[in-house]
Scaffold this motif. Structure first.
Motif, PDB file in Angstrom:
ATOM      1  N   PHE A  53      57.207  65.312  43.407  1.00  0.00           N
ATOM      2  CA  PHE A  53      57.642  63.986  43.852  1.00  0.00           C
ATOM      3  C   PHE A  53      57.574  63.821  45.374  1.00  0.00           C
ATOM      4  O   PHE A  53      57.058  62.808  45.858  1.00  0.00           O
ATOM      5  CB  PHE A  53      59.060  63.687  43.357  1.00  0.00           C
ATOM      6  N   PRO A  54      58.102  64.749  46.169  1.00  0.00           N
ATOM      7  CA  PRO A  54      58.030  64.534  47.617  1.00  0.00           C
ATOM      8  C   PRO A  54      56.602  64.482  48.148  1.00  0.00           C
ATOM      9  O   PRO A  54      56.317  63.727  49.085  1.00  0.00           O
ATOM     10  CB  PRO A  54      58.806  65.727  48.200  1.00  0.00           C
ATOM     11  N   VAL A  55      55.703  65.267  47.554  1.00  0.00           N
ATOM     12  CA  VAL A  55      54.313  65.242  48.012  1.00  0.00           C
ATOM     13  C   VAL A  55      53.678  63.889  47.714  1.00  0.00           C
ATOM     14  O   VAL A  55      53.057  63.263  48.581  1.00  0.00           O
ATOM     15  CB  VAL A  55      53.504  66.379  47.356  1.00  0.00           C
ATOM     16  N   VAL A  56      53.839  63.417  46.475  1.00  0.00           N
ATOM     17  CA  VAL A  56      53.234  62.141  46.074  1.00  0.00           C
ATOM     18  C   VAL A  56      53.887  60.971  46.808  1.00  0.00           C
ATOM     19  O   VAL A  56      53.201  60.114  47.389  1.00  0.00           O
ATOM     20  CB  VAL A  56      53.343  61.950  44.549  1.00  0.00           C
ATOM     21  N   ASN A  57      55.218  60.925  46.799  1.00  0.00           N
ATOM     22  CA  ASN A  57      55.923  59.818  47.449  1.00  0.00           C
ATOM     23  C   ASN A  57      55.708  59.825  48.956  1.00  0.00           C
ATOM     24  O   ASN A  57      55.568  58.766  49.582  1.00  0.00           O
ATOM     25  CB  ASN A  57      57.419  59.894  47.148  1.00  0.00           C
ATOM     26  N   GLY A  58      55.693  61.019  49.547  1.00  0.00           N
ATOM     27  CA  GLY A  58      55.469  61.112  50.985  1.00  0.00           C
ATOM     28  C   GLY A  58      54.069  60.667  51.375  1.00  0.00           C
ATOM     29  O   GLY A  58      53.879  60.008  52.401  1.00  0.00           O
ATOM     30  N   THR A  59      53.081  61.023  50.564  1.00  0.00           N
ATOM     31  CA  THR A  59      51.715  60.565  50.822  1.00  0.00           C
ATOM     32  C   THR A  59      51.646  59.047  50.775  1.00  0.00           C
ATOM     33  O   THR A  59      51.002  58.404  51.619  1.00  0.00           O
ATOM     34  CB  THR A  59      50.751  61.163  49.779  1.00  0.00           C
ATOM     35  N   LEU A  60      52.319  58.460  49.785  1.00  0.00           N
ATOM     36  CA  LEU A  60      52.363  57.000  49.684  1.00  0.00           C
ATOM     37  C   LEU A  60      53.021  56.392  50.918  1.00  0.00           C
ATOM     38  O   LEU A  60      52.534  55.397  51.466  1.00  0.00           O
ATOM     39  CB  LEU A  60      53.128  56.601  48.422  1.00  0.00           C
ATOM     40  N   GLY A  61      54.117  56.987  51.381  1.00  0.00           N
ATOM     41  CA  GLY A  61      54.796  56.470  52.558  1.00  0.00           C
ATOM     42  C   GLY A  61      53.932  56.536  53.807  1.00  0.00           C
ATOM     43  O   GLY A  61      53.889  55.583  54.592  1.00  0.00           O
ATOM     44  N   VAL A  62      53.240  57.648  54.015  1.00  0.00           N
ATOM     45  CA  VAL A  62      52.355  57.777  55.180  1.00  0.00           C
ATOM     46  C   VAL A  62      51.227  56.750  55.097  1.00  0.00           C
ATOM     47  O   VAL A  62      50.867  56.120  56.104  1.00  0.00           O
ATOM     48  CB  VAL A  62      51.777  59.210  55.265  1.00  0.00           C
ATOM     49  N   LEU A  63      50.669  56.577  53.904  1.00  0.00           N
ATOM     50  CA  LEU A  63      49.581  55.617  53.725  1.00  0.00           C
ATOM     51  C   LEU A  63      50.053  54.199  54.042  1.00  0.00           C
ATOM     52  O   LEU A  63      49.382  53.463  54.779  1.00  0.00           O
ATOM     53  CB  LEU A  63      49.051  55.696  52.293  1.00  0.00           C
ATOM     54  N   GLY A 101      75.051  67.989  37.875  1.00  0.00           N
ATOM     55  CA  GLY A 101      74.450  69.266  38.243  1.00  0.00           C
ATOM     56  C   GLY A 101      72.945  69.196  38.285  1.00  0.00           C
ATOM     57  O   GLY A 101      72.300  69.841  39.123  1.00  0.00           O
ATOM     58  N   LEU A 102      72.363  68.370  37.419  1.00  0.00           N
ATOM     59  CA  LEU A 102      70.909  68.231  37.375  1.00  0.00           C
ATOM     60  C   LEU A 102      70.382  67.471  38.582  1.00  0.00           C
ATOM     61  O   LEU A 102      69.516  67.966  39.314  1.00  0.00           O
ATOM     62  CB  LEU A 102      70.501  67.515  36.082  1.00  0.00           C
ATOM     63  N   TYR A 103      70.914  66.274  38.827  1.00  0.00           N
ATOM     64  CA  TYR A 103      70.322  65.487  39.909  1.00  0.00           C
ATOM     65  C   TYR A 103      70.651  66.057  41.282  1.00  0.00           C
ATOM     66  O   TYR A 103      69.850  65.938  42.220  1.00  0.00           O
ATOM     67  CB  TYR A 103      70.657  63.996  39.810  1.00  0.00           C
ATOM     68  N   LEU A 104      71.786  66.728  41.438  1.00  0.00           N
ATOM     69  CA  LEU A 104      72.080  67.352  42.727  1.00  0.00           C
ATOM     70  C   LEU A 104      71.219  68.593  42.967  1.00  0.00           C
ATOM     71  O   LEU A 104      70.785  68.853  44.092  1.00  0.00           O
ATOM     72  CB  LEU A 104      73.564  67.711  42.814  1.00  0.00           C
ATOM     73  N   THR A 105      70.959  69.362  41.916  1.00  0.00           N
ATOM     74  CA  THR A 105      70.132  70.549  42.084  1.00  0.00           C
ATOM     75  C   THR A 105      68.696  70.165  42.415  1.00  0.00           C
ATOM     76  O   THR A 105      68.062  70.781  43.277  1.00  0.00           O
ATOM     77  CB  THR A 105      70.157  71.414  40.811  1.00  0.00           C
ATOM     78  N   MET A 106      68.172  69.136  41.757  1.00  0.00           N
ATOM     79  CA  MET A 106      66.808  68.700  42.059  1.00  0.00           C
ATOM     80  C   MET A 106      66.692  68.183  43.485  1.00  0.00           C
ATOM     81  O   MET A 106      65.783  68.570  44.228  1.00  0.00           O
ATOM     82  CB  MET A 106      66.369  67.628  41.063  1.00  0.00           C
ATOM     83  N   SER A 107      67.626  67.303  43.895  1.00  0.00           N
ATOM     84  CA  SER A 107      67.508  66.671  45.213  1.00  0.00           C
ATOM     85  C   SER A 107      67.892  67.613  46.348  1.00  0.00           C
ATOM     86  O   SER A 107      67.166  67.739  47.341  1.00  0.00           O
ATOM     87  CB  SER A 107      68.369  65.404  45.263  1.00  0.00           C
ATOM     88  N   LEU A 108      69.029  68.290  46.207  1.00  0.00           N
ATOM     89  CA  LEU A 108      69.529  69.152  47.279  1.00  0.00           C
ATOM     90  C   LEU A 108      69.005  70.580  47.178  1.00  0.00           C
ATOM     91  O   LEU A 108      68.685  71.210  48.195  1.00  0.00           O
ATOM     92  CB  LEU A 108      71.055  69.160  47.266  1.00  0.00           C
ATOM     93  N   GLY A 109      68.902  71.111  45.952  1.00  0.00           N
ATOM     94  CA  GLY A 109      68.519  72.508  45.796  1.00  0.00           C
ATOM     95  C   GLY A 109      67.034  72.769  45.896  1.00  0.00           C
ATOM     96  O   GLY A 109      66.623  73.863  46.291  1.00  0.00           O
ATOM     97  N   VAL A 110      66.196  71.763  45.546  1.00  0.00           N
ATOM     98  CA  VAL A 110      64.748  71.984  45.529  1.00  0.00           C
ATOM     99  C   VAL A 110      64.020  71.083  46.536  1.00  0.00           C
ATOM    100  O   VAL A 110      63.309  71.560  47.415  1.00  0.00           O
ATOM    101  CB  VAL A 110      64.169  71.767  44.111  1.00  0.00           C
ATOM    102  N   THR A 111      64.195  69.759  46.410  1.00  0.00           N
ATOM    103  CA  THR A 111      63.432  68.837  47.257  1.00  0.00           C
ATOM    104  C   THR A 111      63.817  68.942  48.726  1.00  0.00           C
ATOM    105  O   THR A 111      62.947  68.934  49.608  1.00  0.00           O
ATOM    106  CB  THR A 111      63.628  67.390  46.762  1.00  0.00           C
ATOM    107  N   PHE A 112      65.103  69.047  49.015  1.00  0.00           N
ATOM    108  CA  PHE A 112      65.532  69.132  50.412  1.00  0.00           C
ATOM    109  C   PHE A 112      64.943  70.355  51.128  1.00  0.00           C
ATOM    110  O   PHE A 112      64.343  70.207  52.197  1.00  0.00           O
ATOM    111  CB  PHE A 112      67.065  69.137  50.481  1.00  0.00           C
ATOM    112  N   PRO A 113      65.055  71.573  50.567  1.00  0.00           N
ATOM    113  CA  PRO A 113      64.431  72.720  51.242  1.00  0.00           C
ATOM    114  C   PRO A 113      62.922  72.580  51.383  1.00  0.00           C
ATOM    115  O   PRO A 113      62.345  72.948  52.417  1.00  0.00           O
ATOM    116  CB  PRO A 113      64.786  73.913  50.343  1.00  0.00           C
ATOM    117  N   PHE A 114      62.265  72.046  50.346  1.00  0.00           N
ATOM    118  CA  PHE A 114      60.811  71.860  50.426  1.00  0.00           C
ATOM    119  C   PHE A 114      60.441  70.957  51.602  1.00  0.00           C
ATOM    120  O   PHE A 114      59.528  71.261  52.375  1.00  0.00           O
ATOM    121  CB  PHE A 114      60.286  71.256  49.121  1.00  0.00           C
ATOM    122  N   ASN A 115      61.152  69.838  51.749  1.00  0.00           N
ATOM    123  CA  ASN A 115      60.841  68.915  52.839  1.00  0.00           C
ATOM    124  C   ASN A 115      61.140  69.504  54.210  1.00  0.00           C
ATOM    125  O   ASN A 115      60.386  69.301  55.164  1.00  0.00           O
ATOM    126  CB  ASN A 115      61.619  67.609  52.648  1.00  0.00           C
TER     127      ASN A 115
END
Length: 320
Positions: A236-246, A287-301
């Motif tokens: 999601f961050p890769v796809v959404n971020g590409t869209l935002g830059v475009l 637990g699901l939405y916090l782990t996805m957003s904070l545990g995975v997407t945040f460190p990736f970004n």
């Protein structure tokens, strides 16, 4: 590679890594909650003030209005773009799909603040008005997520939720400090600049240390995160971020601000949206939405997204 190295070796990112490693090693290192909240307030006030001062210097023009409209459109539409993947590939029901999708349409203030600092240290300065875009993008996704979760009917908004959406603390502080910065201008900001400029990077480092601890502990504790959802939390961050830059490039933003719009589109909320979801969709798995957003997407970004979207913006700016 130079940009990636500069990001990975920057002090804020290294403090985030320290926190993650300490949590992985089961260290008892912790930042008291009251101090963490104080640092959060400081960072939002500082970024808002500095953004408002920059707008006061440059003035309000068509570039700002275009960026605000683009941010609004991205925040409202991204939940609908990610929802099919969450349902069909991630296997989520409608309620959890709406809750998770709302997080990915909204934004992470700390990701934006970290990117602003890392970019600024290398002379890649984001326009001050992007703080207003950041505030604009916090809430539309909440409404989109609720529409996804309640497509079969039901009241979308209660009075309590409406207050939470429109007057949550981060939005009030960001917009309020931004307005103050515009009113006082550079001259009025000068007496308080030692507090909000000199101490900014140090406070950000300590705050990211706490974020590293929280993110890793969230990953270690959760049982709701499947490999499919973890993959989506990176995709999601890769796809959404590409869209935002475009979008940022096409509407004529400067390269750094186009990269910033990519970062905003790529980030996922873990403060404002969880509070709204607790009110409106209490049956959704926190637990699901916090782990996805904070545990995975945040460190990736923080580690990879910041240099990635800068490279994208520079490439698109040269081509388009």
């Amino acid at each position: 590679m130079d940009q990636l190295s500069a990001t990975l070796l920057s002090a804020p990112v290294l403090f985030f890594a320290l926190g993650a490693l300490a949590a992985a090693a089961r260290s008892d290192l912790a930042v008291p909650e009251t101090i963490a909240k104080g640092m959060s307030l400081y960072l939002m006030a500082a970024i808002g003030l500095k953004g408002g001062v920059e707008v006061a210097k440059a003035g309000i023009g068509p570039e700002l209005l275009a960026a605000l409209l683009a941010g609004l459109a991205l925040s409202a539409s991204i939940p609908f773009l990610v929802a099919p993947a969450l349902t069909r590939f991630g296997g989520l029901d409608r309620t959890n799909t709406g809750a998770v999708a709302a997080h990915y349409g909204s934004v992470s203030v700390v990701t934006f603040v970290t990117a602003s600092q890392v970019y600024g240290d290398t002379g890649f300065a984001i326009a001050g008005f992007m703080v207003a875009v950041l505030a604009m993008m916090e809430t539309p996704a909440i409404l989109s997520g609720l529409i996804i979760a309640r497509r079969e009917g039901g009241r979308l908004l209660s009075g309590e939720l409406l207050r939470e959406v429109l007057f949550n603390g981060s939005v009030v502080l960001l917009l309020g400090s931004f307005a103050i910065g515009m009113m006082i201008g550079e001259g009025g900001f000068e007496p308080i600049s030692p507090l909000f400029r000199a101490g900014f990077t140090g406070v950000l480092c300590l705050f990211l240390l706490d974020m590293g601890l929280i993110a890793m502990r969230r990953i270690l504790k959760t049982r709701a995160l499947t490999w499919r959802l973890a993959l989506l939390a990176v995709t999601f961050p890769v796809v959404n971020g590409t869209l935002g830059v475009l979008v940022g490039t096409l509407i004529g933003l400067d390269t750094a601000s186009a990269a910033a719009l990519g970062i905003l589109a790529a980030s996922a909320s873990y403060i404002a949206v969880p509070a709204a979801m607790r009110l409106s969709l209490p049956q959704a798995d926190a637990g699901l939405y916090l782990t996805m957003s904070l545990g995975v997407t945040f460190p990736f970004n923080i580690v990879l997204g910041i240099p990635l979207f800068r490279m994208m913006a520079e490439t698109m700016g040269a081509v388009l």
